[in-house]
Design a protein around this motif. Structure first.
Motif, short mmCIF file in Angstrom:
data_model
loop_
_atom_site.label_atom_id
_atom_site.label_comp_id
_atom_site.label_asym_id
_atom_site.label_seq_id
_atom_site.Cartn_x
_atom_site.Cartn_y
_atom_site.Cartn_z
N THR A 365 0.85 -1.18 0.00
CA THR A 365 0.00 0.00 0.00
C THR A 365 0.89 1.23 0.00
OG1 THR A 365 -1.87 1.08 1.12
CG2 THR A 365 -0.18 0.11 2.51
N ASN A 366 0.35 2.34 -0.48
CA ASN A 366 1.14 3.54 -0.71
C ASN A 366 0.44 4.75 -0.09
OD1 ASN A 366 3.04 5.34 -1.72
ND2 ASN A 366 2.20 5.36 -3.78
N PRO A 367 0.41 4.84 1.24
CA PRO A 367 -0.41 5.87 1.88
C PRO A 367 0.06 7.30 1.64
CG PRO A 367 0.97 4.74 3.49
CD PRO A 367 1.10 3.98 2.21
N VAL A 368 1.34 7.53 1.44
CA VAL A 368 1.81 8.90 1.22
C VAL A 368 1.15 9.49 -0.02
CG1 VAL A 368 3.83 10.31 0.66
CG2 VAL A 368 3.98 8.57 2.45
N TYR A 369 0.90 8.64 -1.01
CA TYR A 369 0.24 9.11 -2.23
C TYR A 369 -1.28 9.09 -2.12
CZ TYR A 369 -1.69 8.80 -6.95
OH TYR A 369 -2.45 8.98 -8.08
N SER A 370 -1.85 8.06 -1.51
CA SER A 370 -3.27 7.80 -1.68
C SER A 370 -4.16 8.21 -0.51
CB SER A 370 -3.49 6.30 -1.95
OG SER A 370 -3.00 5.52 -0.88
N VAL A 371 -3.63 8.82 0.54
CA VAL A 371 -4.51 9.31 1.60
C VAL A 371 -5.09 10.66 1.18
CG1 VAL A 371 -3.23 8.09 3.41
CG2 VAL A 371 -2.66 10.47 2.86
N PRO A 372 -6.22 11.05 1.75
CA PRO A 372 -6.78 12.37 1.43
C PRO A 372 -5.79 13.49 1.69
CG PRO A 372 -8.40 11.04 2.58
CD PRO A 372 -7.12 10.27 2.62
N GLY A 373 -5.98 14.60 0.98
CA GLY A 373 -5.02 15.70 1.03
C GLY A 373 -4.95 16.42 2.35
N ASP A 374 -5.97 16.26 3.23
CA ASP A 374 -5.91 16.94 4.53
C ASP A 374 -5.14 16.14 5.57
OD1 ASP A 374 -7.73 14.91 4.72
OD2 ASP A 374 -9.31 16.10 5.69
N ILE A 375 -4.54 15.01 5.18
CA ILE A 375 -3.71 14.21 6.07
C ILE A 375 -2.27 14.31 5.62
CG2 ILE A 375 -3.23 11.89 6.95
CD1 ILE A 375 -6.13 11.18 6.49
N ASP A 376 -1.40 14.76 6.50
CA ASP A 376 0.03 14.86 6.20
C ASP A 376 0.69 13.52 6.55
OD1 ASP A 376 2.63 15.59 5.69
OD2 ASP A 376 2.84 16.80 7.52
N MET A 377 0.49 12.54 5.69
CA MET A 377 1.00 11.21 6.00
C MET A 377 2.52 11.19 6.03
SD MET A 377 0.49 8.14 6.91
CE MET A 377 -1.30 8.07 6.81
N ALA A 378 3.16 11.95 5.15
CA ALA A 378 4.62 11.98 5.16
C ALA A 378 5.14 12.47 6.51
CB ALA A 378 5.13 12.88 4.03
N GLY A 379 4.51 13.50 7.06
CA GLY A 379 4.93 13.98 8.37
C GLY A 379 4.59 13.00 9.48
N LEU A 380 3.44 12.33 9.37
CA LEU A 380 3.05 11.38 10.41
C LEU A 380 3.98 10.17 10.45
CD1 LEU A 380 -0.83 11.42 9.97
CD2 LEU A 380 0.48 12.37 11.88
N LEU A 381 4.48 9.74 9.29
CA LEU A 381 5.39 8.60 9.29
C LEU A 381 6.66 8.91 10.07
CD1 LEU A 381 5.10 7.23 5.63
CD2 LEU A 381 3.99 6.39 7.70
N GLY A 382 7.03 10.18 10.12
CA GLY A 382 8.20 10.55 10.89
C GLY A 382 8.02 10.36 12.39
N ARG A 383 6.77 10.18 12.85
CA ARG A 383 6.52 9.97 14.28
C ARG A 383 6.57 8.50 14.67
NH1 ARG A 383 1.94 14.36 16.19
NH2 ARG A 383 2.78 16.15 15.04
#
Length: 913
Positions: A365-383
């Motif tokens: 799965t590729n959440p950084v690309y496919s999550v809605p735009g109001d979710i900063d998945m790239a930043g969340l993965l850093g946590r």
């Protein structure tokens, strides 16, 4: 190399090895020695029976039992799309899977297949697939990742949180593995993210076979994992109604033209935020309605009063609207699908924000690309403490993961899952992996055992207590048949309640709708060049997406097709080319998912726009735009509808229920000499009353006949190579036209103009009436193309065979010649299949039986709209079809007497009394 019990392959030589002699890089192609080596190994795997490959590879000295060089073998397997397994029957030659068809023994498909499943075979040969494990971008050994997994186990025993993010899945083995991990370790979590399938859609197919259907915002016949099952149900109901003379009605209210809407007897273009008012009115309420809406409601209520009506609602609609709609008529035919008990994406976001996850493994799965735009998945993965990305390609998520683990292709490993009707499918490998890759089940097992078994043993363990009788015999049976008997199905669970996603009420501004793309789906097929070059249903666009708007909306915005428009909503903005779509509800903008890739799209996957950036997690399928304006710039959009126009009339004919065509021209005068037919006369009839324009026939023809792709620039010049095309026609005003689809292959004319015009006799007539193309005679004058009134001949302007690395020779059908530059080509009625049947019949000293020859397009069609056979046999299906009163020839007035004819579409009938 650790002895894990998994299938191993012989390591090939390469330029980076000291003993390299003749091995180019994998991405540059294999040597002759490599081809022979891997072909022999895969042939042995095929010979093992039921697709169970040997655990030890031995030299191909003696020919294995059951393997005859040059003869194809067929294996049942499956490919998962959005969590649902599509049952397939693979054609394998010398260990090379070359084509996929539907599994005729499986009740969910009956031998039919959709375009997504067929095109999946191409991804097996993708040269850009990753083969190396990486840590922070550097290639490391498998032992390094195994050591990391071992340390992760130790941390879990001390209470650390291990989390898995997977697509939604119906795999019993995946569910069992996750449950075992949760039982063993104190804090193991499982989340599911499926961007292309609404939560409500996971209940399964909706159509129940009722003679009349009222649909509000639903598209059961459209692309997706349930298309084949839904189309077969709809076609069966329509055939039954035609046979007993009863009238069927399909009422559709929708915002954007769909394949279901194209088949509607009554269609209402309406904004999606009006579905609640329509449902209320149909239920007996008195909301304020427009004149068109009142007419639709009155007809719907009249059908309800007569009974035998099913109401279905779009899975993207709010739960309250769906409940009101589906409670009025016959209940939906939902399958017993078991999706396990994963947590939704919203829970993952909260847990990442709280810093609770020590190790996050993103599997396929590729959440950084496919999550809605109001979710900063790239930043969340850093946590998260450590992020692992396991996929077949390095994609957007890989940039923010410490570990990248390449996965085996589904056709290279074992798995299981449920088909659309709930029937379990065992997915067996069709080929050996090109290198040492982990399967999904092996990757999960690595976090629970120091030396996990192979995927085959993991899947077998799931079914050891579920199959009746002696296990080994039952196992071989279910693998051979491609399905598990119904009595072995465990008690199914419904999807967990979805999060509250009630879209807001209507406000001033355009309504933005989000849908998976018919070619890219949610982005998982962006790399697949077959799908990208297959024209999308209705719009017939290729290679990219567009923002679809109604003609009235285009006039208000003062834009035309191809003009870039800026769409702003909730503080985010994208630019997309407009596509003016007749029949779309005014005040709506349709955006499709899967394009605008930033990494890992392949083949210019960055083309188009990224609709995920505008999507909202609170309302992922609909929101209201703050502002939509033209930018003054343009983008090139390519639609194939006008590339092969025919100069004539009456392309799609219609008749009233039970009536026949009165003005059909049959065997009129001809300027060409008569052709004396032999004992056999192969012919085709296409029932336009059943065709839904799904593109299954186009993809099947492409795979069977080695039809190559040419790229967007060449398609823009009208140079696409498809041997069968699907024309789309509008009838009526742009505000709400009737949409017609018409597949057009070669007509195999009795008096073929192309044969008269060819200066070198390269296009000839066979004894059984086929119009054949002799490739090694053709000198490329294109005379036959000019003479053809149906515009079905294609010319090789370039050497496509050497310019297309994603369709290598290993995948191509050896029974069909691969054409070269300067050669004309076109549909042959799958002459290779006819010849194979003829040879088999001659060996048995008999005639070819009815139904023994099935063309690729005929086999794939989910509605059975394509009929093929010997028209000289009065009892054959094609002879009976041509004897119907609805039968007519395309451009019959020319007198060329085509062997392919059409059955007219039946006009809307009166409601059942």
């Amino acid at each position: 190399m650790p002895a894990t019990g998994r299938i191993r392959t012989i390591q090939r030589r390469g330029p980076d090895r000291p003993d390299a002699k003749d091995g180019p890089d994998v991405k540059a192609g294999a040597s002759r020695r490599d081809v022979l080596r891997f072909s022999s190994l895969a042939a042995m795997a095929a010979a093992a029976g039921c697709g169970e490959p040997p655990e030890t590879a031995v030299p191909y000295i003696a020919e294995p039992d059951g393997v005859t060089p040059g003869e194809a073998r067929h294996y049942a397997s499956g490919i998962m799309v959005s969590g649902i397994v599509q049952p397939v029957l693979a054609t394998v030659r010398e260990g090379r899977p070359i084509t996929l068809a539907g599994n005729p023994q499986h009740p969910a498909s009956g031998g039919a297949i959709d375009a997504f499943a067929q095109a999946a075979i191409l991804s097996l040969y993708d040269p850009e697939r990753e083969t190396a494990i990486r840590r922070e971008g550097r290639i490391v050994s498998p032992q390094s990742f195994a050591a990391f997994a071992w340390n992760a186990r130790a941390r879990m025993e001390n209470g650390a949180c291990l989390a898995f993010l997977t697509p939604a899945s119906t795999s019993p083995t995946l569910h069992r593995q996750i449950a075992a991990l949760k039982a063993r370790y104190p804090d193991v979590r499982h989340y599911a993210h499926e961007p292309g399938l609404a939560d409500a859609a996971r209940a399964g197919p909706a159509l129940s076979g009722a003679p009349s259907v009222i649909s509000l915002g639903a598209d059961p016949l459209g692309p997706g994992p349930f298309q084949v099952a839904e189309a077969r149900t709809w076609a069966a109901a329509r055939r039954t109604a035609r046979q007993d003379g009863s009238a069927t009605r399909l009422l559709v209210a929708e915002a954007v033209p769909t394949l279901t809407g194209s088949r509607a007897d009554t269609r209402l273009p309406v904004r999606e935020d009006r579905m609640g008012a329509l449902a209320q009115a149909i239920a007996g309420g008195t909301p304020e309605l427009s004149e068109a809406e009142r007419g639709f409601v009155e007809e719907a209520r009249a059908l309800l009063d007569r009974g035998e009506v099913q109401l279905i609602a779009g899975s993207q609609l709010p739960a309250s609207v769906r409940a009101r709609i589906e409670g009025l008529g016959a209940p939906p035919r939902h399958a017993p699908l078991d999706w396990g008990a994963p947590e939704p994406l919203e829970t993952l976001v909260r847990d990442l924000e709280a810093g609770e996850i020590d190790t996050l493994v993103c599997v396929d799965t590729n959440p950084v690309y496919s999550v809605p735009g109001d979710i900063d998945m790239a930043g969340l993965l850093g946590r998260a403490g450590t992020v692992v990305n396991a996929s077949r390609h390095r994609e957007e998520t890989s940039l923010f993961a410490e570990w990248f683990v390449p996965l085996a292709h589904p056709f290279e490993t074992w798995s299981d899952g449920q088909a659309a009707d709930g029937t379990p499918v065992i997915c067996q490998p069709l080929a050996r992996a090109r290198t040492d890759l982990w399967a999904v089940h092996e990757l999960l097992a690595l976090f629970s055992e120091p030396a996990p078994p192979g995927a085959r043993d993991i899947v077998r363990a799931t079914w050891r207590d579920r199959l009746e009788g002696a296990f080994e015999r039952a196992w071989r049976r279910v693998v051979h048949d491609g399905l598990v008997p119904a009595q072995a199905v465990a008690t199914a669970r419904r999807p967990s309640p979805e999060a509250a996603r009630e879209a807001g009420t209507s406000r001033d501004g355009l309504e933005i709708l989000f849908r998976p793309d018919p070619a890219a789906w949610d982005g998982c097929f962006t790399r697949n060049i077959w799908l990208q070059e297959t024209p999308k249903p209705v719009s017939l666009l290729v290679w990219r997406n567009a923002a679809s708007i109604a003609p009235a909306t285009a006039q208000e915005l003062q834009v035309e097709t191809g003009d870039l428009i800026a769409i702003e909503a909730q503080g985010r903005r994208i630019e997309a080319p407009a596509f003016v779509q007749p029949g779309q509800a005014p005040g709506t903008v349709l955006l499709t998912l899967g394009y605008g890739r930033r990494l890992g799209g392949g083949h210019d996957g960055s083309r188009g726009y990224d609709a995920y950036r505008l999507r909202s997690s609170a309302s992922p399928w609909r929101l209201t735009a703050d502002r939509v304006t033209g930018t003054g710039e343009r983008a090139d959009l390519v639609s194939t509808q006008h590339h092969h126009e025919m100069d004539g009339h009456h392309f799609v004919r219609t008749v009233a229920p039970g009536e026949a065509l009165h003005d059909a021209i049959d065997d009129g005068p001809s300027l060409h000499p008569d052709w004396e037919s032999g004992d056999q006369a192969w012919a085709m009839a296409i029932d336009l009353d059943l065709c839904i324009g799904c593109n299954a026939c186009m993809t099947a023809c492409q795979g069977e006949n080695n039809v190559l792709t040419v790229g967007e620039e060449q398609v823009a010049r009208g140079r696409e190579m498809h041997w069968i095309r699907i024309d789309r026609y509008y009838e009526g005003p742009d505000e709400n036209p009737q949409i017609h689809f018409q597949p057009v292959p070669c007509m195999h004319c009795e008096q073929a103009p192309c044969e008269m015009g060819c200066p070198v006799n390269a296009t000839v007539h066979s004894d059984d009436g086929l119009n054949l193309q002799v490739y090694n005679r053709c000198i490329g004058t294109r005379t036959c193309q000019a003479y053809c009134p149906y515009k079905v001949r294609r010319f090789n302007f370039h050497e496509w065979t050497s310019r297309e690395p994603d369709d290598p020779p290993a995948r191509r059908n050896p029974e069909v010649t691969v054409r070269s530059r300067g050669v004309m080509e076109k549909c042959t009625y799958c002459v290779q299949r006819i010849q194979a049947a003829d040879i088999a019949a001659r060996m048995d000293d008999r005639a070819i039986g009815e139904g023994e020859v099935v063309t690729a397009c005929q086999a794939a069609c989910p509605t059975g709209a394509i009929i093929f056979g010997d028209k000289n046999k009065p009892r054959s299906a094609v002879a009976r079809a041509k004897a119907e009163g609805r039968n007519y020839d395309l451009l019959a007035e020319l007198g060329v007497r085509p062997r392919t004819s059409y059955l007219a579409r039946v006009k809307p009938g009166e409601p059942r009394s």
